[in-house]
Design a protein around this motif. Structure first.
Motif, PDB file in Angstrom:
ATOM      1  N   PHE A  33       0.868  -1.180   0.000  1.00 30.10           N
ATOM      2  CA  PHE A  33       0.000   0.000   0.000  1.00 30.10           C
ATOM      3  C   PHE A  33       0.900   1.223   0.000  1.00 30.10           C
ATOM      4  O   PHE A  33       2.123   1.099   0.122  1.00 30.10           O
ATOM      5  CB  PHE A  33      -0.970  -0.015   1.191  1.00 30.10           C
ATOM      6  CG  PHE A  33      -0.312   0.010   2.552  1.00 30.10           C
ATOM      7  CD1 PHE A  33      -0.077   1.199   3.214  1.00 30.10           C
ATOM      8  CD2 PHE A  33       0.086  -1.173   3.178  1.00 30.10           C
ATOM      9  CE1 PHE A  33       0.526   1.225   4.469  1.00 30.10           C
ATOM     10  CE2 PHE A  33       0.689  -1.159   4.435  1.00 30.10           C
ATOM     11  CZ  PHE A  33       0.908   0.043   5.075  1.00 30.10           C
ATOM     12  N   GLU A  82       3.711   2.072  14.520  1.00 30.71           N
ATOM     13  CA  GLU A  82       4.276   0.885  13.871  1.00 30.71           C
ATOM     14  C   GLU A  82       5.756   1.167  13.592  1.00 30.71           C
ATOM     15  O   GLU A  82       6.085   1.949  12.705  1.00 30.71           O
ATOM     16  CB  GLU A  82       3.546   0.555  12.558  1.00 30.71           C
ATOM     17  CG  GLU A  82       2.109   0.101  12.747  1.00 30.71           C
ATOM     18  CD  GLU A  82       1.473  -0.438  11.468  1.00 30.71           C
ATOM     19  OE1 GLU A  82       2.140  -0.454  10.410  1.00 30.71           O
ATOM     20  OE2 GLU A  82       0.299  -0.828  11.525  1.00 30.71           O
ATOM     21  N   GLU A  91       9.264   0.655  12.030  1.00 27.52           N
ATOM     22  CA  GLU A  91       9.652  -0.016  10.778  1.00 27.52           C
ATOM     23  C   GLU A  91      11.029   0.423  10.263  1.00 27.52           C
ATOM     24  O   GLU A  91      11.387   1.598  10.321  1.00 27.52           O
ATOM     25  CB  GLU A  91       8.609   0.274   9.681  1.00 27.52           C
ATOM     26  CG  GLU A  91       7.199  -0.021  10.154  1.00 27.52           C
ATOM     27  CD  GLU A  91       6.193  -0.325   9.070  1.00 27.52           C
ATOM     28  OE1 GLU A  91       6.594  -0.449   7.892  1.00 27.52           O
ATOM     29  OE2 GLU A  91       5.008  -0.447   9.417  1.00 27.52           O
ATOM     30  N   ASP A 115       5.190   4.022  10.962  1.00 27.86           N
ATOM     31  CA  ASP A 115       4.038   3.957  10.055  1.00 27.86           C
ATOM     32  C   ASP A 115       2.765   4.149  10.878  1.00 27.86           C
ATOM     33  O   ASP A 115       2.031   3.204  11.157  1.00 27.86           O
ATOM     34  CB  ASP A 115       4.043   2.601   9.318  1.00 27.86           C
ATOM     35  CG  ASP A 115       2.821   2.401   8.446  1.00 27.86           C
ATOM     36  OD1 ASP A 115       2.174   3.407   8.076  1.00 27.86           O
ATOM     37  OD2 ASP A 115       2.512   1.232   8.132  1.00 27.86           O
ATOM     38  N   LYS A 168      -3.896   5.454   6.759  1.00 31.13           N
ATOM     39  CA  LYS A 168      -2.440   5.568   6.715  1.00 31.13           C
ATOM     40  C   LYS A 168      -1.958   6.938   6.256  1.00 31.13           C
ATOM     41  O   LYS A 168      -0.750   7.166   6.187  1.00 31.13           O
ATOM     42  CB  LYS A 168      -1.883   4.515   5.737  1.00 31.13           C
ATOM     43  CG  LYS A 168      -2.145   3.060   6.140  1.00 31.13           C
ATOM     44  CD  LYS A 168      -1.192   2.599   7.222  1.00 31.13           C
ATOM     45  CE  LYS A 168      -1.276   1.097   7.457  1.00 31.13           C
ATOM     46  NZ  LYS A 168      -0.292   0.645   8.479  1.00 31.13           N
TER      47      LYS A 168
HETATM   48 ZN    ZN Z   1       3.254  -0.637   8.696  1.00 33.43          ZN
END
Ligand code: ZN
Length: 247
Positions: free
Chosen positions: A73, A99, A101, A131, A148
């Motif tokens: 995505f 999140e 990352e 994220d 997001k």
């Molecule tokens: Zn993520």
């Protein structure tokens, strides 16, 4: 506002670059102590490509199976903020989560349909990303775009490490107000970095500076106004952001 090269570990300095950091570097001759410089997000990419469910323990905590090929995505570049900037909680969501990352930064000349074996040549370096995700909206909307994409939902930085020794096995950690929430290792990725670069490059051309977020380990949890969230990755550094309610 310019790019610079951070050198040294004891008393690091920043040497200012003329133009972009890709290819042959040209220095302006100016330099400062790192402590005297305000770091912005290290890159403003044309796109941020993200990979969902790339750690089995995280897929499981959200009740999902591990996909049999990478689940992609996008986040818009307007989500990016730098170190110490504020993550703004949008009024549309009651459940905004972190999140942690590893982020891959693509170098010159970019990447289009590269094989797994050539993927490493396409990589400029690695940085740290958060994220940030409106989990309630992600579930409600089924697809990920709104959840997001709020402004400030992609803290990035503090710099791009161009000499990371072993990306295949480094620790990825997230702390909120000094409490460890996420703790994983990149060796537990379902699809490793070369596989992801190759896979994405067969879908879309990756331009220099484009960023791939490689998924998050288990432990995602809510952020609240007043929190301080730090994502750290072994061999790169730490990225800290505060959380504020919508302004
Ligand atoms: Zn993520």
């Amino acid at each position: 506002m310019s790019f610079g090269v951070v050198e040294g570990t004891e008393s690091p300095i920043v040497k200012e670059l003329e133009g972009h950091p890709f290819g042959r570097l040209t220095f302006t001759g100016q330099s400062w102590a790192l402590a005297d410089v305000r770091l912005l997000a290290p890159m403003l990419p044309s796109k941020i490509v993200c990979v969902g469910r790339n750690y089995a323990d995280h897929a499981k905590e959200l009740g999902n199976d591990v996909p049999d090929e990478p689940l992609l995505f996008l986040k818009p570049s307007t989500t990016i903020i730098g170190p110490n900037e504020a993550i703004s909680l949008p009024p549309q969501s009651q459940q905004v989560e972190h999140e942690a990352e590893l982020a891959v930064v693509i170098g010159l000349p970019g990447a289009r349909k590269v094989g797994r074996a050539e993927a490493e040549q396409a990589i400029f370096g690695y940085t740290i990303a958060n994220d940030v995700t409106a989990r309630d909206l992600q579930k409600k909307d089924v697809q990920f775009t709104r959840a997001k994409s709020f402004d400030s939902f992609c803290p990035l930085g503090p710099w791009i490490e161009t000499e990371l020794a072993n990306v295949a096995d480094v620790e990825v950690r997230c702390e909120v107000n000094d409490e460890v929430r996420q703790l994983g290792r990149t060796k537990d990725m379902v699809f490793d970095v070369p596989t992801l670069v190759s896979y994405v490059s067969h879908v879309m051309t990756l331009l220099p500076g484009d960023v791939i977020l490689t998924g998050t380990p288990a432990g995602v949890d809510a952020l609240r106004a007043g929190d301080s969230v730090t994502v750290s990755i072994e061999g790169i550094g730490a990225l800290t952001n505060k959380v504020v309610s919508y302004e």
